[in-house]
Design a protein around this motif. Structure first.
Motif, PDB file in Angstrom:
ATOM      1  N   VAL A  85      -0.974  -5.826  -3.489  1.00  0.00           N
ATOM      2  CA  VAL A  85      -1.965  -5.626  -2.425  1.00  0.00           C
ATOM      3  C   VAL A  85      -3.137  -6.592  -2.605  1.00  0.00           C
ATOM      4  O   VAL A  85      -3.580  -7.254  -1.658  1.00  0.00           O
ATOM      5  CB  VAL A  85      -2.452  -4.160  -2.413  1.00  0.00           C
ATOM      6  N   GLN A 120     -10.045  -1.708  -9.221  1.00  0.00           N
ATOM      7  CA  GLN A 120      -9.200  -0.516  -9.437  1.00  0.00           C
ATOM      8  C   GLN A 120      -8.122  -0.791 -10.474  1.00  0.00           C
ATOM      9  O   GLN A 120      -7.831   0.066 -11.321  1.00  0.00           O
ATOM     10  CB  GLN A 120      -8.565  -0.102  -8.107  1.00  0.00           C
ATOM     11  N   THR A 121      -7.524  -1.984 -10.415  1.00  0.00           N
ATOM     12  CA  THR A 121      -6.443  -2.314 -11.354  1.00  0.00           C
ATOM     13  C   THR A 121      -6.977  -2.851 -12.683  1.00  0.00           C
ATOM     14  O   THR A 121      -6.198  -3.080 -13.608  1.00  0.00           O
ATOM     15  CB  THR A 121      -5.495  -3.361 -10.745  1.00  0.00           C
ATOM     16  N   GLU A 170       2.163   1.702  -3.354  1.00  0.00           N
ATOM     17  CA  GLU A 170       1.076   1.744  -4.347  1.00  0.00           C
ATOM     18  C   GLU A 170       1.210   0.627  -5.380  1.00  0.00           C
ATOM     19  O   GLU A 170       0.947   0.812  -6.566  1.00  0.00           O
ATOM     20  CB  GLU A 170       1.006   3.119  -5.024  1.00  0.00           C
ATOM     21  N   ASN A 171       1.648  -0.551  -4.881  1.00  0.00           N
ATOM     22  CA  ASN A 171       1.737  -1.743  -5.721  1.00  0.00           C
ATOM     23  C   ASN A 171       0.425  -2.503  -5.558  1.00  0.00           C
ATOM     24  O   ASN A 171       0.305  -3.432  -4.755  1.00  0.00           O
ATOM     25  CB  ASN A 171       2.938  -2.593  -5.294  1.00  0.00           C
ATOM     26  N   TRP A 172      -0.579  -2.093  -6.324  1.00  0.00           N
ATOM     27  CA  TRP A 172      -1.934  -2.589  -6.085  1.00  0.00           C
ATOM     28  C   TRP A 172      -2.109  -4.036  -6.492  1.00  0.00           C
ATOM     29  O   TRP A 172      -2.936  -4.753  -5.900  1.00  0.00           O
ATOM     30  CB  TRP A 172      -2.947  -1.693  -6.782  1.00  0.00           C
ATOM     31  N   GLN A 229       0.834  -1.205   0.000  1.00  0.00           N
ATOM     32  CA  GLN A 229       0.000   0.000   0.000  1.00  0.00           C
ATOM     33  C   GLN A 229       0.868   1.255   0.000  1.00  0.00           C
ATOM     34  O   GLN A 229       0.563   2.230  -0.698  1.00  0.00           O
ATOM     35  CB  GLN A 229      -0.928  -0.016   1.224  1.00  0.00           C
ATOM     36  N   THR A 244      -9.796  -3.827  -4.929  1.00  0.00           N
ATOM     37  CA  THR A 244      -8.447  -3.580  -5.478  1.00  0.00           C
ATOM     38  C   THR A 244      -8.373  -4.001  -6.938  1.00  0.00           C
ATOM     39  O   THR A 244      -7.859  -3.252  -7.791  1.00  0.00           O
ATOM     40  CB  THR A 244      -7.388  -4.345  -4.662  1.00  0.00           C
TER      41      THR A 244
END
Length: 452
Positions: free
Chosen positions: A395, A428-429, A390-392, A387, A425
Motif C-alpha cells: 500500500v 504504521q509499518t 492488509e499488505n501495508w 488494503q 502507512t
C-alpha cells in the motif's frame, strides 16, 4: 516371490483361481491351500497393477478360506494384505483393525517375518496419520526384531523408513544413523541401486544441516555409482542434489554446471516434473544472486512446460519471474507483457494477494515507460487490493507511486495527498527507510506547491 506380473500372467492366475474354486471343497484341504496361495498371487498382481479393489476381493476370499480351514498362518497373511489394501483405499480405521489382527496372530504363532511386516504397516499407517511418536515406536519394534533375526532385507527397508521419518522431523543425526544402517544392509545384500539411493538420503540429511562438504562428497559418490549402474533417474537426482549443495555455498559456476546437467537429463527422460522443479530452484537462485542475463531462456522453458500442462501455479511463478527479470535487464516492454500475462493467470487462480503484487509491479513498469494514465490505473488497483489484503508495505509503495504519477500529470495537490498517506502507512509499518524517503518527497512537493 516376484510381484511383477504382465497381462498374460494375470489371465493365467485368474484361470487357475476359477479351476481351483471348483475343485476346492471342505474335504480337499490340499486344494484349499493351493487356492489360497493362488488368490494371494492374484491379489499381489492386482495390487502391483494399481487395481486395489480387485486385490482386496482376492485377499478377502483367501481370508475366509483360511478361517474356514483353521489355517492361522494364512489368516495372518490375509489380514495383513487386507490392511494394506484398506490403507491404499484411505480407510485407515478398518486398515488398523486388520493389521492388528495380523499382528496378534503373528505374535501368537511366533512368526517373526509376519510380525515385522504387521508392525511395519502399522507404523506406516501412523506416519500417514501424522502420529509420528506412535509410528516411530512401531517401526523401531519391527527394526529390533529384524536385527535380532538378521533379516537384512527387512532391516534395510525399515532403516530407510525410519531415516525418512526422522529426516522429515528434522532429527538429522537419527536420520543419518538409520540411513547409514540401511546403506550397510544394501551393501551386504549387494543391492547397488538401493545403496545409491541411501547415499543420496544421507547426503540430504547433511545438506539440511548445512554440512555442505560432507553432503557434496556423498552426492558425488552417488553420481558415480548411478553412472556405473547406468541409471539416469538416479544420476538426475544426484545432479539436482549437487546443484542444491552449491546453492548453499553460493558457488554460481557449479550451480549452473550441475543445474544444466540435471535439466538436460530430465529433458532426455521426458520428465517434465523433475525439469520444472530444477528450473524453479535454479531461477530462484539466479534471481537472488542478481544473475539476470541467463534467466530468460530458463524461464521461457519453464513457462512452456507449465503452459503445456495447464499448471496455473507454475505458469504464474514463471511469468512473475520473467517480468522481474526483464525489468532488471531494462527490457520494459517485455516486462510489461510478462506482468500482463501473469495477471491473466491470476484470474484463473483467483488469488487477490498475487494480483495486488502484480498490479504494483505493472504500475512501476508503466510509469518508467511514461504511460502515466495506465500506471495510475494499475497503482489504484494495487492500492485497493493491498488494503483489502492488509499488505501495508505494498500500500505504501503504491501511495508513493501515485504521488509521482500525479506530479507528472501536474496535480501537485493530489500528489501531496498520496505522499501524506504514504507517510502514515510507513509510520504504521515502522519502515524507517521508506518513511524518510516519503518525508523527503513531501518536502519537495510542498516546496513545489508553495506560492512564488
Amino acid at each position: 516371490m516376484s510381484n511383477n506380473f504382465d497381462e498374460k500372467q494375470l489371465e493365467q492366475l485368474e484361470t487357475a483361481v476359477r479351476s481351483l474354486r471348483s475343485a476346492a471343497t471342505a474335504d480337499e484341504k490340499e486344494n484349499v491351500a493351493e487356492l489360497i496361495d493362488v488368490l494371494t498371487q492374484l491379489g499381489q498382481a492386482q495390487l502391483a497393477a494399481g487395481n486395489v479393489p480387485k486385490a482386496l476381493t482376492q485377499f478377502e476370499e483367501g481370508l475366509e478360506l483360511a478361517q474356514q480351514a483353521g489355517d492361522k498362518l494364512q489368516e495372518a497373511r490375509m489380514w495383513g494384505y487386507r490392511g494394506i489394501c484398506l490403507m491404499k483405499l484411505g480407510n485407515s480405521h478398518f486398515a488398523q483393525i486388520a493389521l492388528y489382527k495380523s499382528h496378534n496372530l503373528a505374535k501368537e504363532l511366533d512368526n517373526k517375518p509376519l510380525l515385522i511386516d504387521a508392525l511395519t504397516q502399522l507404523g506406516t499407517l501412523q506416519t500417514e496419520a501424522g502420529q509420528s511418536t506412535k509410528a516411530i515406536s512401531k517401526l523401531e519394534q519391527a527394526m529390533g526384531l529384524a536385527l535380532a533375526s538378521n533379516d537384512q532385507p527387512r532391516t534395510m527397508h525399515l532403516a530407510g523408513k525410519l531415516g525418512n521419518l526422522f529426516l522429515g522431523l528434522g532429527s538429522l543425526e537419527k536420520a543419518v544413523e538409520y540411513f547409514s544402517l540401511a546403506l550397510q544392509s544394501a551393501k551386504t545384500l549387494d543391492q547397488q541401486y538401493a545403496a545409491c539411493s541411501f547415499k543420496l538420503s544421507i547426503g540430504h540429511a547433511y545438506l539440511a544441516n548445512e554440512q555442505y562438504d560432507t553432503a557434496r562428497d556423498l552426492f558425488e559418490e552417488a553420481l558415480a555409482l548411478a553412472s556405473e549402474l547406468e541409471s539416469p533417474p538416479a544420476e538426475m537426482s544426484a545432479l539436482s542434489s549437487l546443484m542444491r549443495t552449491h546453492i548453499g555455498t553460493g558457488n554460481n559456476s557449479m550451480v549452473i554446471l550441475y543445474g544444466d546437467s540435471a535439466l538436460r537429463l530430465a529433458r532426455s527422460l521426458d520428465d517434465e516434473t523433475a525439469e520444472i522443479a530444477n528450473l524453479n530452484l535454479l531461477t530462484a537462485y539466479l534471481i537472488k544472486q542478481g544473475q539476470f542475463k541467463k534467466l530468460p531462456a530458463y524461464l521461457q522453458r519453464g513457462l512452456a512446460i507449465a503452459t503445456a500442462n495447464e499448471d496455473w501455479e507454475w505458469q504464474l511463478t514463471m511469468q512473475e519471474r520473467l517480468g522481474f527479470t526483464h525489468y532488471q535487464l531494462g527490457q520494459l516492454a517485455e516486462a510489461q507483457a510478462a506482468y500482463e500475462a501473469a495477471l491473466e493467470t491470476v484470474l484463473q487462480l483467483q488469488d487477490p494477494a498475487a494480483a495486488a503484487q502484480l498490479y504494483g509491479r505493472l504500475g512501476a513498469v508503466l510509469a518508467e515507460q511514461d504511460q502515466m494514465a495506465d500506471a495510475t490505473k494499475a497503482a489504484m488497483q494495487a492500492l485497493k487490493l493491498g488494503q483489502e489484503q492488509e499488505n501495508w508495505a505494498l500500500v505504501g509503495e503504491q501511495q508513493v507511486l501515485l504521488a509521482f504519477a500525479h506530479v507528472e500529470q501536474g496535480d501537485v495537490k493530489q500528489a501531496i495527498h498520496y505522499c501524506q498517506q504514504a507517510i502514515a502507512t510507513f509510520q504504521q509499518t515502522e519502515d524507517g527507510d521508506q518513511l524518510a524517503k516519503a518525508e523527503a518527497l513531501l518536502a519537495e512537493l510542498e516546496q513545489l506547491a508553495a506560492p512564488v
